[in-house]
Design an enzyme around this catalytic site. Sequence first.
Site, short mmCIF file in Angstrom:
data_model
loop_
_atom_site.label_atom_id
_atom_site.label_comp_id
_atom_site.label_asym_id
_atom_site.label_seq_id
_atom_site.Cartn_x
_atom_site.Cartn_y
_atom_site.Cartn_z
N LYS A 105 0.65 -1.20 -0.08
CA LYS A 105 0.13 -0.09 -0.23
C LYS A 105 1.21 1.32 0.41
CE LYS A 105 -4.20 -2.10 1.88
NZ LYS A 105 -3.53 -3.21 2.05
O1 LIG Z 1 -9.35 -2.94 1.02
C1 LIG Z 1 -8.94 -3.97 1.66
C2 LIG Z 1 -7.12 -3.63 1.11
C3 LIG Z 1 -6.54 -5.00 1.81
N1 LIG Z 1 -6.60 -5.35 3.18
C4 LIG Z 1 -5.60 -6.80 3.58
O2 LIG Z 1 -6.17 -7.58 3.41
C5 LIG Z 1 -5.91 -8.46 4.05
C6 LIG Z 1 -7.08 -8.80 4.46
O3 LIG Z 1 -7.01 -10.04 5.55
P1 LIG Z 1 -7.94 -11.44 7.15
O4 LIG Z 1 -7.39 -11.81 7.88
O5 LIG Z 1 -8.68 -12.31 4.90
O6 LIG Z 1 -9.18 -9.96 6.70
C7 LIG Z 1 -5.52 -7.59 4.97
O7 LIG Z 1 -3.66 -7.67 5.26
C8 LIG Z 1 -5.13 -6.72 4.90
O8 LIG Z 1 -4.42 -5.31 4.94
C9 LIG Z 1 -8.26 -5.54 3.41
O9 LIG Z 1 -8.60 -6.24 4.49
N2 LIG Z 1 -9.18 -4.68 2.55
#
Ligand SMILES: O=c1ccn([C@@H]2O[C@H](COP(=O)(O)O)[C@@H](O)[C@H]2O)c(=O)[nH]1
Length: 307
Positions: A105
Site C-alpha cells: 500500500k
Molecule cells: O480493502 C482492503 C485492502 C487490503 N486488505 C488486506 O487484506 C488482508 C485481509 O486479511 P483477512 O485476515 O483475510 O481479513 C489484510 O492483509 C488487509 O490488510 C483488506 O483487508 N482490505
Amino acid sequence: MISKLIKKIVETDAPIVVGLDPQMKFIPQHIKEAAFEEYGESLEGASEAIWRFNKEIIDKIYDVVPAVKPQIAMYEQFGIPGLVAFKRTVDYCHEKGLVVIGDVKRGDIGSTSESYAIAHIGKIKVGSKEFTPFDEDFATVNPYLGSDGIDPFVKVCNENDRGLFILVKTSNPSSGEFQDRLIDGKPLYEVVGQKVREWGEASMDGDYSNIGAVVGATYPEMGRALRKIMPKNFILVPGYGAQGGQGKDLVDFFNPDGLGAIVNSSRGIIAAYTKDAYAKFGDKNFGDAARQAVMDMKADINGALGK
Ligand SMILES: O=c1ccn([C@@H]2O[C@H](COP(=O)(O)O)[C@@H](O)[C@H]2O)c(=O)[nH]1
C-alpha cells in the site's frame, strides 16, 4: 504479469490468493519455542518463527493456489529481521512457482513513488550491478495522491512486466467515510475506478491490464458497478472469511469469461487450525488445516460461480 497470474488461476481452477499475514498469536507454541531457543526472545526470534510458520503454510498450499499476498505490516513490525523474513517469504514463494502480490500500500509524490516502485517491483543499479530489492510480482498502491503518485508505479510495471492493484473501494467498515462521497454526482470509488481503467490502458498483457484494482468482498453492490467500469482490470478482492465475505457475494466481481477477480483470505486460511471447523487438525498440523480451508474456499467460490 497478469497473463502469468491468469494462467495459474486457470491451471489451479482457484481464483484465490492466500494472505500471508503471520501475527504471533497465530503461530503455534512449538514453532515459537524452537525459534526462541535458537535466536532468543528477540526480533530475530520472532522473525524466525514467522518464517518457519510461513514455510509450512507455503509447502502445504503452493500446488492448489496461484498466488500469495504477504502483508508487509506483519513483518515490518519486527524491524529489519521482520523485513528479512518478508524477503525470504517472497523468494521461497517464487521458488515454489507462486505469483506474489506484495500488500505494501505505497503511494507518495512522484519522486518518492518511483523509489517505492523500484523497491518492490523494479530494479536498481548499484555501480555496474543491477538488483531487484524485494522482487514481488504485484504491489498494492494507494491512489490518494493522484496521477503523479501513480505514474511512476505504472512506468516501473511496464519496464519490468509487473503489476499493480490500486485501492478503489476498501473492505473496511469506514471505507465509505471518504470513498463513497459524491464528486460531481459520482461516488469517489467510481471516479478512482475510471482512473484505474485509464491508467491501465497502456499496460495490456493479453485480455487484461497489468494494472488492477482492490475492491472489498464486503461491498458486493459496489463490486458489480466497478466490474462494469473496469472491464479489463483484474480485481483483487480482500474481505472474504474473517471480514464476513462469502462466495455468494463475489459473483459480480467476475467477468462473463469467469475471470477478472482473485479473492484473498488471510486469517481464514493461515489461522484455520484455531477455528472449531478445523480444530481436529491440531496445532502441529496447522498447514494441513490451511490446505483444507483453501479447498473449502475454492468449493464455496466455484460453487457460487456455477462451476
Ligand atoms: O480493502 C482492503 C485492502 C487490503 N486488505 C488486506 O487484506 C488482508 C485481509 O486479511 P483477512 O485476515 O483475510 O481479513 C489484510 O492483509 C488487509 O490488510 C483488506 O483487508 N482490505
